[in-house]
Design a protein around this motif. Structure first.
Motif, short mmCIF file in Angstrom:
data_model
loop_
_atom_site.label_atom_id
_atom_site.label_comp_id
_atom_site.label_asym_id
_atom_site.label_seq_id
_atom_site.Cartn_x
_atom_site.Cartn_y
_atom_site.Cartn_z
N TYR A 153 0.80 -1.23 0.00
CA TYR A 153 0.00 0.00 0.00
C TYR A 153 0.83 1.28 0.00
CZ TYR A 153 -3.82 -3.14 1.38
OH TYR A 153 -4.74 -4.15 1.43
N GLU A 198 -3.81 10.21 1.15
CA GLU A 198 -3.45 8.89 0.61
C GLU A 198 -2.98 7.96 1.73
OE1 GLU A 198 -0.51 6.90 -2.74
OE2 GLU A 198 -0.62 9.08 -2.58
N ASN A 252 -4.76 4.43 3.06
CA ASN A 252 -4.01 3.18 3.15
C ASN A 252 -3.97 2.62 4.57
OD1 ASN A 252 -3.18 2.50 0.42
ND2 ASN A 252 -2.16 4.49 0.47
N LYS A 308 -7.04 0.65 4.75
CA LYS A 308 -6.89 -0.64 4.05
C LYS A 308 -6.15 -1.65 4.93
CE LYS A 308 -6.73 1.32 -0.60
NZ LYS A 308 -5.85 1.58 -1.77
#
Length: 185
Positions: A30, A106, A110, A113
């Motif tokens: 990621y 960003e 991540n 995630k």
């Protein structure tokens, strides 16, 4: 547990296996696009998918998340520094710039995630264990976080997934795509 290092292509995970992903693995999966060679991204992403399909436990902790965030931000700074007319020591200034908001967004996406892909394992290390780790650290040649991760893997009977060659002589089970770790094993 003795030193057991397995190549990621050869390790056949079982459903009952538990894995602890190092920050460098999350960065491969990621992290900033283009930083790592494509083969690492593919290897570790495919392994994560296999583990998810087998419903294996994948652990992370707040130290790993912190390492991921800090390294991701530093990598972005290193890539953008010259374009933004910043010196090597102006990372804090970068974080205050408008350009950093995109990077922070960003990174935050991540983090989410990683959290969805893993289970949080903020395993407590006792005072006595920290004293022991300090004794090992004092001898030199070790990263204190790596020593803690090794201890967490021992206590949770987890397999470390890492690309970090510092774990070559570890006392835990390791899965890696780092061929240098497999030499002389």
């Amino acid at each position: 547990m003795s030193n057991c290092i397995y190549h990621i292509d050869d390790y056949k995970p079982l459903a009952e296996d538990k894995f602890f992903f190092d920050a460098n693995i999350w960065l491969s999966i990621y992290g900033p696009i283009g930083y790592y060679a494509d083969w690492r991204v593919r290897k570790y992403s495919n392994f994560l998918t296999i583990l998810q399909l087998k419903n294996c436990y994948i652990y992370t902790n707040t130290i790993i998340i912190s390492e991921f965030v800090n390294r991701f931000a530093r990598m972005e700074f290193e890539q953008r520094r010259i374009q933004l007319d910043l010196e090597y020591d102006e990372f804090k200034r970068f974080r205050e710039m408008e350009d950093f908001k995109e990077v922070a967004s960003e990174i935050a996406a991540n983090i989410r995630k990683i959290i969805r892909s893993s289970n949080l394992c903020n395993h407590e290390i006792s005072d006595d264990e920290l004293f022991d780790l300090a004794d090992i650290y004092e001898k030199g040649g070790f990263d204190i976080n790596d020593l803690m991760f090794e201890e967490i893997c021992k206590q949770t009977d987890s397999i470390l997934v890492t690309h970090d060659g510092d774990f070559k002589n570890s006392e835990i089970k390791v899965v890696t795509a780092n061929n240098n770790m497999l030499r002389d094993n």
